[in-house]
Write a protein that holds these residues in place. Structure first.
Motif: not given
Ligand code: FAD
Lengths: 331, 266
Positions: A258, A261-262, A264, A281, B123-124, B184
């Motif tokens: 992936e 933002q969450t 890589k 994002q 998580r955030e 998620y």
């Protein structure tokens, strides 16, 4: 805050060598330390740290704090939190930087809580304000819709830094520095969290974060099978396949690819986004790419706002022709 | 049966169209877009989901707590409609970037709730994205924490969790009480049923003040004694996309390859 002095980096290792982000941290750390007129130090944890210590000095460190403890070779959140907090208490740095990595995300908030200081995460820009000598931290917020410039008033001023947002120095073997052993008083056996097992996904071909070319697919790709077309192109460009969140969530591809933002952060020479709408994002993870190419059938898709080149087309028709032409060109 | 506390936050919809996102440069604040309702931060919604799955597996009482303005009661209602048992609103407006204060107030609220075996957070938060609150709560309570997990299993008085790491995951075991934050990867949060919405509407949701939970702001100091927001602004990022044309999709694609060659990108 005269008693807080110097810049401290929390280093990370892979097979006994400094990771890319650690060198980036040393790069920005050197600059901040020079602006403060103070020293740059790095903390290393594990065993066999002499090679990494030499590398760290070549990359700008004045001091290397060595927490030599074979138990720390296997990253353990509680233990690393303990070691880093103790060092901060002992040497009282003015600035303490970590990477926005698994380890940084885990331990930085816990260290900040123990030291009762503010922490700015995921910073993309750091500078010293000349008058106050305070650290100005810039970080993306609201998924990348906005940038926030904040300043911590508490010391050490703690920040985690986004991968690839800072440049490392050219290593210079003639740089001099000193290694200082740190007492490690952690007993992993008494730590509350026990590691049962660690499963690493094997990586085939080029590592996504290091790839010069990334071919990324989104919800528009439609199935796991269709990702084969992206793999073919990635192989041809000697690059790697990435994805937006949707294909990861659907299980078409591994969650470890992936981008965003969450996921890589990638900064290849060419980023090809196929069937990706360009949510903030997601583009947070690829904006640093030299050239962004978008293939999307919706001319109003947000991805075209951040792309350099694009075609408005169904990828199923466009991609085979594109790959064919690339084959011809690259030979 | 175990007691689970889930911390949730109400935020601007993170998936609003980028064009709707506006900042007031005077106040350094986001202007809430009209017609787009506030939502529960997605990771927090998934924290509720994680708690519900544990409840289904081994029985649990789930209490949801939020800190925010009075309208944050909607975040609690949503969680109750999903299946949580009780909810509390601590009324206090906090700057989104002051994680220490957020966590301090939540810790005090949790201590006031008294019974907890497991505390689950997202998580955030999807607005300020600091990813600190769960960890600071754990440090304040002196209990273990694992951040960014994809799975939580309860085994008597212990937990087994899958912690997400960059290139895979690791399986960890820890004793309760503990704090776990979820990512998620835990899976989609369920959509409240009609019945859930009705029964949530009937539930009493107490509103606590800072005094109720013994928060002494002078003790922790105001936000500006820790961190100051100097500027909030929108980055400029339009690159001026060149759209490559062709009579057919295939022709456009071939032209694109040629253009990229010309620009020396491939
Ligand atoms: C807190 C938070 C964090 C997040 N973090 C991330 C993250 O790290 N990474 C991430 O990717 N997302 C992240 N997201 C999700 C993000 O907001 C978007 O939902 C997601 O990126 C959308 O993925 P997509 O572009 O693939 O799908 P969609 O938005 O559904 O877009 C699909 C696109 O494909 C196009 N398309 C469809 N069929 C075709 C076809 N045949 N040919 C060509 N084009 C086609 C459509 O026109 C559309 O533009 C996050 C969300 C939140 C709230």
């Amino acid at each position: 805050m005269a008693e807080y002095k110097g810049v401290l980096i929390c280093g990370e290792l892979i097979e006994g060598r400094l990771t890319g982000i650690s060198k980036e941290l040393l790069g920005i750390g050197r600059k901040l330390a020079d602006d403060l007129g103070e020293e740059l130090s790095i903390l290393l944890m594990g065993s066999d740290l002499s090679n990494a210590a030499r590398e760290a000095i070549a990359c700008g460190a004045n001091k290397v704090y060595i927490a030599a403890q074979p138990l720390l070779d296997n990253y353990h959140c509680d233990a690393c939190t303990e070691v880093a907090t103790n060092l901060c208490r002992e040497i009282a740095p003015s600035v303490f930087l970590l990477g926005q990595t698994d380890m940084g995300r885990d331990i930085a908030p816990r260290i900040a809580a123990r030291l009762k200081v503010a922490l700015a995460v995921d910073c993309v820009e750091l500078r010293i304000e000349p008058d106050t000598k305070l650290l100005i931290q810039t970080r993306p917020v609201y998924g990348g819709n906005a940038l926030a410039e904040v300043v911590s008033v508490t010391h050490p001023q703690m920040a985690t830094v986004r991968a690839k947002s800072m440049s490392p120095l050219e290593p210079d073997e003639s740089r001099q520095g000193e290694s200082i052993p740190v007492k490690v008083e952690v007993d992993i056996e008494t730590m509350k969290i026990k590691l049962v097992e660690r499963i690493k996904q094997p990586i085939e071909g080029v590592k996504l974060e290091d790839a010069d070319a990334v071919v990324a697919g989104g919800a528009g790709i439609g199935s796991a099978g269709n990702f084969a077309m992206l793999e073919e192109l990635a192989k041809l460009l000697k690059g790697a396949v990435g994805a937006s969140r949707v294909p990861c969530q659907e299980g078409w591809v591994s969650q470890s690819i992936e981008i965003g933002q969450t996921g890589k952060i990638v900064t290849p020479n060419i980023y090809i986004a196929i069937g990706i709408s360009g949510a903030v994002q997601h583009i947070a993870g690829c904006l640093g790419s030299k050239c962004i190419v978008a293939v999307n059938k919706d001319p109003d898709a947000n991805i075209f706002k951040v792309a350099d080149f694009g075609i408005v087309a169904d990828y199923k028709e466009a991609l085979p022709a594109f790959t064919e032409k690339c084959k011809e060109i690259i030979g | 049966m175990i007691n689970i506390i889930v911390c949730v936050k109400q935020i601007l919809d993170p998936e609003m169209p980028p064009g709707k996102f506006k900042i007031d440069p005077e106040s350094n604040k986001v202007i809430p877009p009209e017609g787009i309702p506030l939502v529960v931060s997605p990771f927090d919604e998934q924290a509720v989901e994680a708690a519900l799955r544990i409840k289904e597996q081994c029985g649990a009482k789930i209490t949801v707590v939020t800190v925010g303005e009075s309208s944050a009661v909607n975040a609690v209602k949503h969680s109750l409609a999903m299946g949580a048992d009780e909810g509390i609103v601590v009324e206090h407006i906090i700057e989104g970037y002051d994680s220490l204060l957020t966590a301090y107030i939540l810790t005090k609220a949790i201590e006031e709730i008294v019974a907890y075996d497991l505390i689950i957070c997202g998580r955030e938060a999807a607005d300020w994205g600091s990813g600190q609150v769960g960890s600071i709560i754990a440090e304040s309570l002196g209990i273990p924490v694992v951040a960014r997990t994809r799975k939580i299993e309860v085994m008597d008085s212990r937990l087994k969790v899958e912690h997400i790491i960059e290139d895979g995951d690791e399986s960890l075991e820890l004793p309760m009480p503990a704090v776990i934050t979820v990512s998620y990867e835990i899976g989609q949060a369920r959509i409240p049923t009609g019945w859930g919405v009705i029964s949530a509407a009937r539930k009493k949701i107490p509103s606590w003040s800072l005094e109720d939970i013994g928060v002494d702001l002078s003790q922790i100091g105001d936000t500006s004694s820790r961190i100051k927001l100097l500027k909030l602004f929108t980055p400029t990022r339009e690159r001026g996309c060149q759209i490559i044309e062709g009579k057919t999709a295939a022709e456009a694609a071939a032209n694109l390859a040629l253009r990229l060659r010309e620009a020396k990108v491939i």
